[in-house]
Design a protein around this motif. Structure first.
Motif, PDB file in Angstrom:
ATOM      1  N   ALA A 169       0.829  -1.208   0.000  1.00  0.00           N
ATOM      2  CA  ALA A 169       0.000   0.000   0.000  1.00  0.00           C
ATOM      3  C   ALA A 169       0.863   1.257   0.000  1.00  0.00           C
ATOM      4  O   ALA A 169       0.518   2.260  -0.624  1.00  0.00           O
ATOM      5  CB  ALA A 169      -0.912   0.000   1.219  1.00  0.00           C
ATOM      6  N   ARG A 170       1.984   1.175   0.708  1.00  0.00           N
ATOM      7  CA  ARG A 170       2.872   2.344   0.721  1.00  0.00           C
ATOM      8  C   ARG A 170       3.487   2.571  -0.671  1.00  0.00           C
ATOM      9  O   ARG A 170       3.601   3.694  -1.136  1.00  0.00           O
ATOM     10  CB  ARG A 170       3.955   2.173   1.780  1.00  0.00           C
ATOM     11  N   TRP A 171       3.874   1.455  -1.311  1.00  0.00           N
ATOM     12  CA  TRP A 171       4.399   1.587  -2.675  1.00  0.00           C
ATOM     13  C   TRP A 171       3.340   2.205  -3.590  1.00  0.00           C
ATOM     14  O   TRP A 171       3.636   3.086  -4.413  1.00  0.00           O
ATOM     15  CB  TRP A 171       4.823   0.218  -3.220  1.00  0.00           C
ATOM     16  N   ALA A 172       2.080   1.740  -3.466  1.00  0.00           N
ATOM     17  CA  ALA A 172       1.005   2.242  -4.339  1.00  0.00           C
ATOM     18  C   ALA A 172       0.759   3.724  -4.097  1.00  0.00           C
ATOM     19  O   ALA A 172       0.597   4.506  -5.052  1.00  0.00           O
ATOM     20  CB  ALA A 172      -0.269   1.441  -4.081  1.00  0.00           C
ATOM     21  N   TYR A 173       0.739   4.096  -2.846  1.00  0.00           N
ATOM     22  CA  TYR A 173       0.528   5.497  -2.476  1.00  0.00           C
ATOM     23  C   TYR A 173       1.624   6.369  -3.105  1.00  0.00           C
ATOM     24  O   TYR A 173       1.353   7.398  -3.726  1.00  0.00           O
ATOM     25  CB  TYR A 173       0.567   5.591  -0.955  1.00  0.00           C
ATOM     26  N   LEU A 174       2.860   5.916  -2.953  1.00  0.00           N
ATOM     27  CA  LEU A 174       3.971   6.718  -3.486  1.00  0.00           C
ATOM     28  C   LEU A 174       3.976   6.728  -5.014  1.00  0.00           C
ATOM     29  O   LEU A 174       4.360   7.728  -5.637  1.00  0.00           O
ATOM     30  CB  LEU A 174       5.305   6.187  -2.943  1.00  0.00           C
ATOM     31  N   HIS A 202       4.980  10.871   5.027  1.00  0.00           N
ATOM     32  CA  HIS A 202       3.675  10.390   4.565  1.00  0.00           C
ATOM     33  C   HIS A 202       2.972   9.422   5.501  1.00  0.00           C
ATOM     34  O   HIS A 202       1.750   9.449   5.617  1.00  0.00           O
ATOM     35  CB  HIS A 202       3.838   9.711   3.198  1.00  0.00           C
ATOM     36  N   PHE A 203       3.735   8.526   6.149  1.00  0.00           N
ATOM     37  CA  PHE A 203       3.059   7.416   6.825  1.00  0.00           C
ATOM     38  C   PHE A 203       3.191   7.432   8.345  1.00  0.00           C
ATOM     39  O   PHE A 203       2.553   6.627   9.019  1.00  0.00           O
ATOM     40  CB  PHE A 203       3.589   6.074   6.279  1.00  0.00           C
ATOM     41  N   ALA A 204       4.028   8.297   8.873  1.00  0.00           N
ATOM     42  CA  ALA A 204       4.137   8.383  10.337  1.00  0.00           C
ATOM     43  C   ALA A 204       2.826   8.933  10.901  1.00  0.00           C
ATOM     44  O   ALA A 204       2.031   9.529  10.164  1.00  0.00           O
ATOM     45  CB  ALA A 204       5.297   9.292  10.718  1.00  0.00           C
ATOM     46  N   GLY A 216       0.201  11.210  12.095  1.00  0.00           N
ATOM     47  CA  GLY A 216       0.051  12.631  11.818  1.00  0.00           C
ATOM     48  C   GLY A 216       0.623  13.054  10.483  1.00  0.00           C
ATOM     49  O   GLY A 216       0.583  14.221  10.116  1.00  0.00           O
ATOM     50  N   GLY A 217       1.152  12.098   9.728  1.00  0.00           N
ATOM     51  CA  GLY A 217       1.732  12.379   8.409  1.00  0.00           C
ATOM     52  C   GLY A 217       0.654  12.653   7.364  1.00  0.00           C
ATOM     53  O   GLY A 217      -0.539  12.734   7.672  1.00  0.00           O
ATOM     54  N   THR A 218       1.121  12.785   6.123  1.00  0.00           N
ATOM     55  CA  THR A 218       0.193  13.183   5.060  1.00  0.00           C
ATOM     56  C   THR A 218      -0.972  12.210   4.910  1.00  0.00           C
ATOM     57  O   THR A 218      -2.111  12.626   4.709  1.00  0.00           O
ATOM     58  CB  THR A 218       0.958  13.271   3.719  1.00  0.00           C
ATOM     59  N   PHE A 219      -0.684  10.929   5.011  1.00  0.00           N
ATOM     60  CA  PHE A 219      -1.782   9.972   4.846  1.00  0.00           C
ATOM     61  C   PHE A 219      -2.855  10.194   5.906  1.00  0.00           C
ATOM     62  O   PHE A 219      -4.052  10.190   5.605  1.00  0.00           O
ATOM     63  CB  PHE A 219      -1.262   8.534   4.903  1.00  0.00           C
ATOM     64  N   ASP A 220      -2.425  10.389   7.148  1.00  0.00           N
ATOM     65  CA  ASP A 220      -3.408  10.628   8.215  1.00  0.00           C
ATOM     66  C   ASP A 220      -4.211  11.897   7.943  1.00  0.00           C
ATOM     67  O   ASP A 220      -5.374  12.002   8.316  1.00  0.00           O
ATOM     68  CB  ASP A 220      -2.701  10.770   9.572  1.00  0.00           C
ATOM     69  N   GLN A 221      -3.565  12.861   7.290  1.00  0.00           N
ATOM     70  CA  GLN A 221      -4.252  14.126   7.036  1.00  0.00           C
ATOM     71  C   GLN A 221      -5.268  14.026   5.908  1.00  0.00           C
ATOM     72  O   GLN A 221      -6.317  14.669   5.956  1.00  0.00           O
ATOM     73  CB  GLN A 221      -3.229  15.210   6.695  1.00  0.00           C
ATOM     74  N   ILE A 222      -4.969  13.179   4.924  1.00  0.00           N
ATOM     75  CA  ILE A 222      -5.858  13.174   3.753  1.00  0.00           C
ATOM     76  C   ILE A 222      -6.899  12.067   3.792  1.00  0.00           C
ATOM     77  O   ILE A 222      -7.911  12.156   3.112  1.00  0.00           O
ATOM     78  CB  ILE A 222      -5.053  13.046   2.435  1.00  0.00           C
ATOM     79  N   TYR A 223      -6.663  11.053   4.588  1.00  0.00           N
ATOM     80  CA  TYR A 223      -7.601   9.928   4.544  1.00  0.00           C
ATOM     81  C   TYR A 223      -8.703  10.103   5.569  1.00  0.00           C
ATOM     82  O   TYR A 223      -8.441  10.220   6.758  1.00  0.00           O
ATOM     83  CB  TYR A 223      -6.871   8.604   4.783  1.00  0.00           C
ATOM     84  N   GLN A 224      -9.912  10.118   5.093  1.00  0.00           N
ATOM     85  CA  GLN A 224     -11.072  10.215   5.974  1.00  0.00           C
ATOM     86  C   GLN A 224     -11.867   8.921   5.844  1.00  0.00           C
ATOM     87  O   GLN A 224     -12.537   8.714   4.846  1.00  0.00           O
ATOM     88  CB  GLN A 224     -11.975  11.385   5.544  1.00  0.00           C
ATOM     89  N   PRO A 225     -11.798   8.057   6.833  1.00  0.00           N
ATOM     90  CA  PRO A 225     -12.528   6.790   6.699  1.00  0.00           C
ATOM     91  C   PRO A 225     -14.051   6.999   6.703  1.00  0.00           C
ATOM     92  O   PRO A 225     -14.519   7.961   7.260  1.00  0.00           O
ATOM     93  CB  PRO A 225     -12.104   5.984   7.925  1.00  0.00           C
TER      94      PRO A 225
END
Lengths: 532, 332
Positions: free
Chosen positions: B155-160, B319-321, B323-332
């Motif tokens: 998933a991290r590879w896909a995101y990047l 991106h993945f830590a 509070g990183g970008t993923f946490d900021q953009i993903y709204q479940p």
């Protein structure tokens, strides 16, 4: 369909008005759904049509054709709408299907997440075995247990020992145990009770009974450091809440109680063989060690216990245990702590079931040189039956001024029980099948118990180390009792104990041990016990 | 008598060898989609090692999301070797548990990545949503299936990969790339913890229009479930995924398996190891195996984490830590 029918009905009306039209030329519409036979004469006159009538007929023809085209258009539109609606419905169904599948999967993932989170949640437990709080992986656990014993002792024929009947707090011990880093166990047991006659001056002083850390490499290899029960006597090693009577027997007078030291111990082959060996400060018979003990000599204690059929299918023999415990140590020449406990008196000595001293060393006697003990022991439990037998030798070198001797004191006991309500008796107690609940006609478990014990003081103790005019040389005790286990935690028991003596005081002396040894001791015990 | 001796000597020798043979057990803690690769490879290695040393090797496998697997090793799962989805996860084992040195990637060729892969799209037969490239994946109404970047290496590879594509498309504008990836994850209704879970969600549960899949996993789905049900769509650009391998020194030393574990990973670079990687749809490092399996891999622009994101440590932190970008953009 309704529109189509309306057109047809309209057209039929026209045919009725213009019947002659049926014989004239035919026009087929493109959709081929509506007959378009247009009349050229009227049915009324049946005469050649005038130009006006012809024109009217043409107009009507045109009007019918237009109507026909409208019908076709409407039908095409309807079909198109149907197709569009079907496609839209299919899309909606598919979208809903996706939503349902997604919701289903989300629910599964939520459950997986919740299950994973639950695994990482600290665990809290409350039950008959106490209260505990631990990490999810059980590597860190703290448990709270406790013992509370409220006793009564009522002595018969005790005219010369006034004031020894009592309602007392025998034990009041919060027990804190636990585990850190998976393999390190600890136990901490203070006592706020300790209402032992003769210890009245310290009866209200809380003291530490157990305090140790145990490293558990495996069940078979553990090492323990601190203050705990020395591995010698069988009855002494049984937990306080599980002993058959209020007080342990005379044989326990000859083995050490708690001591400070280090011990290697373990259970091999699932408990078939248990071993313990340790080095301790060394204490006198029935003594508890103080928390510090400055002396140059040490005592070695050890015990082997075999339950040969524990892992076999031979149920009647699974709880047969045989063993031997022993100790060897040397005491400083000035060490009075190496002599027996002072329970029931002011001098070191031995005491009865009623916790009264019947033998005491005279003032000035000290433990000297070697002190060794040997205690063959066994138990047998099968169904409601319980049996325990133990023999102890305490060979104590003593000195009093210029006199010295090696005193070979011995004791033995046999005790048995039967659970009247049918539950299994075990070394760790009785669990009622029907815990006390009078509202539902449940009354717990009942057990009858009996015991005989004997303690024989070496005759060489008299007269240089003990006064034969006040101390008995032998005590013989029988006891009978009834234990009522209301549930796993509450027990109420009552027992009667009779102890007679060989030797001892004559007449009616007023101080121990003469006041005790001058006549047999008869005492009625009761106890209300909470243990969790 | 001579005949008897001729029979006796080899028999005695074989008995001696058999008597000295031992059984070595290894635990390979790997990421989700490598099950088939290592089942295949373990058999080959066991045969190789038996011939070389006389010892029997039994390799147990453990699979899950790469991040999750790394955490398990840190928390005590006794892996002799780890074969994870990305270097950051092995770095975490080195840094947090100190089970292997920080420079572990230098111990084997190609930064300890014996094979590579990339991220492609798996769509349903006929490609009903007409998905050709990343732009189509972010369109409203497209349902995208991909695992959780917090737990899955794939998933991290896909995101990047999506981020890198957006950077290229929007003149390396980070804000636009962020918006692009945000739109992508708006289309993701469920996040499985690992790549295999997502494949199951897409393939067996019938959820979604497109699966962002490891290339080998997409090929495996076609092989397993049929080309009449799914199609692989290769985007114009993706990321060069480099799944690394390493011996977990402390555990292997404790188990007495250090030599076997080292050989186990080294053999991945052998002709046979590379061939096995190729036939399991991983892109082999060796030219020989790469040439042999070239036909099964579509050509596309591949970027690396180092080039675009400044390495895994930086990418992870950004991106993945928590509070990183993923946490900021993903709204479940």
């Amino acid at each position: 369909m309704k529109l189509n029918q309306l057109i047809l009905v309209s057209f039929a009306g026209l045919q009725f008005i213009f019947p002659a039209l049926a014989a004239d030329d035919t026009v087929t519409n493109s959709a081929g759904t509506v007959p378009a036979e247009i009349p050229t004469t009227t049915a009324v006159s049946n005469a050649p049509a005038s130009s006006a009538e012809a024109a009217e007929i043409e107009a009507l023809k045109k009007e019918v054709q237009e109507l026909s085209q409208k019908v076709n258009t409407l039908e095409q539109q309807r079909e198109l709408n149907q197709q569009t609606n079907a496609a839209a419905s299919q899309e909606q169904i598919e979208a809903l299907d996706q939503k349902v599948r997604i919701l289903g999967r989300q629910r599964e993932l939520d459950q997986e997440t919740a299950a994973a989170a639950a695994k990482n949640q600290p665990r809290i437990s409350a039950g008959a075995n106490g209260f505990s709080f631990g990490s999810a992986d059980s590597n860190f656990v703290v448990a709270l247990h406790g013992v509370l014993q409220v006793d009564t002792r009522t002595f018969q024929k005790n005219d010369n020992v006034p004031g020894n009947d009592s309602i007392l707090l025998r034990r009041a011990r919060p027990i804190l145990s636990g585990t850190v880093y998976r393999d390190f166990d600890f136990l901490f047991v203070p006592d706020f009770g300790n209402g032992t006659p003769g210890a009245s001056s310290t009866a209200t002083t809380p003291s530490i009974y157990d305090a140790y850390v145990n490293y558990r490499y495996s069940p078979a290899f553990q090492i323990q450091a601190g203050k705990f029960k020395a591995p010698v006597g069988l009855e002494q090693l049984q937990q306080d809440v599980n002993i058959s009577f209020n007080e342990r027997s005379l044989v326990t007078d000859l083995v050490p109680n708690r001591d400070m030291g280090f011990e290697l111990h373990g259970d091999i082959a699932g408990g078939v063989l248990s071993y313990a060996a340790g080095i301790f400060n060394g204490v006198g018979d029935a003594r508890n060690s103080s928390n510090i003990g400055f002396q140059d000599n040490r005592e070695f204690d050890g015990r082997l216990f075999v339950q040969p059929f524990k892992q076999s299918d031979l149920k009647p023999l699974q709880n047969l245990g045989l063993g031997v415990g022993g100790s060897w140590g040397q005491a400083s020449i000035t060490n009075t702590l190496g002599l027996p406990n002072t329970t029931g008196g002011s001098q070191p000595g031995y005491f009865t079931d009623g916790q009264q001293q019947f033998f005491a060393y005279t003032n000035g006697v000290v433990a000297a040189n070697t002190h060794w003990r040997l205690s063959p022991q066994s138990y047998y439990y099968y169904g409601p039956l319980s049996l325990m037998g133990e023999y102890a030798i305490s060979d104590q070198d003593v000195r009093n001024g210029t006199h010295s001797a090696s005193l070979h004191n011995t004791a033995w006991e046999i005790n048995g029980g039967w659970v009247l309500t049918g539950e299994d008796a075990t070394f760790t107690g009785v669990t009622p099948k029907h815990p006390f609940d009078p509202h539902n006609g449940q009354w717990g478990a009942l057990q009858v118990v009996g015991r005989y014990a004997d303690l024989d003081i070496d005759n060489a103790a008299f007269p240089f180390f003990a006064n034969p005019a006040v101390s008995a040389s032998e005590a013989h005790a029988w006891s009978a009792g009834l234990n009522w286990y209301l549930n796993r935690n509450i027990r109420v028991n009552a027992s009667y104990s009779h102890t007679s003596f060989t030797g001892g005081a004559g007449g009616s002396p007023s101080t121990v041990p003469g006041s005790v040894s001058s006549h047999s001791e008869d005492v009625f015990f009761t106890r209300v016990q909470l243990g969790f | 008598m001579k005949t008897f001796l001729k029979l006796l000597v080899p028999l005695a020798c074989s008995l001696v060898v058999a008597a000295n043979a031992r059984e070595v057990k290894l635990l390979n803690v790997s990421y989700d989609p490598t099950r088939e690769l290592y089942q295949d490879y373990n058999t080959a290695f066991a045969k190789y090692w038996k011939a070389k040393s006389g010892d029997d090797v039994v390799v147990s496998q453990s699979h899950g999301g790469s991040g999750k697997q790394a955490l398990s090793v840190i928390n005590g799962l006794e892996a002799d070797v780890v074969t994870l989805a990305l270097a950051y996860d092995i770095d975490a084992i080195a840094q947090q548990a100190r089970f292997l040195p920080a420079d572990w990637q230098k111990r084997l060729p190609d930064h300890s990545t014996p094979y590579t892969s990339t991220i492609v799209f798996l769509v349903r037969k006929g490609n009903p949503k007409n998905i050709k490239d990343w732009d189509d994946v972010v369109k409203p109404g497209v349902i995208v299936v991909t695992p959780n970047p917090k737990t899955s290496g794939g998933a991290r590879w896909a995101y990047l990969a999506a981020w890198a594509y957006a950077l290229d498309q929007y003149g390396h504008d980070d804000a636009k790339a962020r918006d692009f990836v945000k739109r992508l994850y708006k289309n993701v209704p469920v996040l499985d913890s690992g790549a295999r879970g997502s494949t199951t969600t897409f393939v067996e549960r019938g959820i979604g229009d497109v699966l962002l899949a490891w290339e080998n996993e997409a090929h495996l789905a076609l092989k397993e479930f049929g080309v009449d049900k799914f199609e692989i769509v290769t985007p114009s650009e993706s990321i060069l995924a480099e799944p690394p391998v390493a011996v977990v020194d402390k555990v292997a030393k404790k188990h007495g398996t250090a030599d076997v574990a080292k050989a186990y990973l080294e053999y991945l670079y052998s002709d046979e190891g590379q061939d096995i990687a190729g036939r399991n749809f991983y892109r082999p490092r060796s030219e020989k195996a790469a040439a042999k399996y070239a036909d099964q891999f579509a050509g596309l622009k591949l970027v690396t984490v180092d080039e675009v994101f400044g390495g895994w440590q930086k990418a992870q932190k950004t991106h993945f830590a928590d509070g990183g970008t993923f946490d900021q953009i993903y709204q479940p």
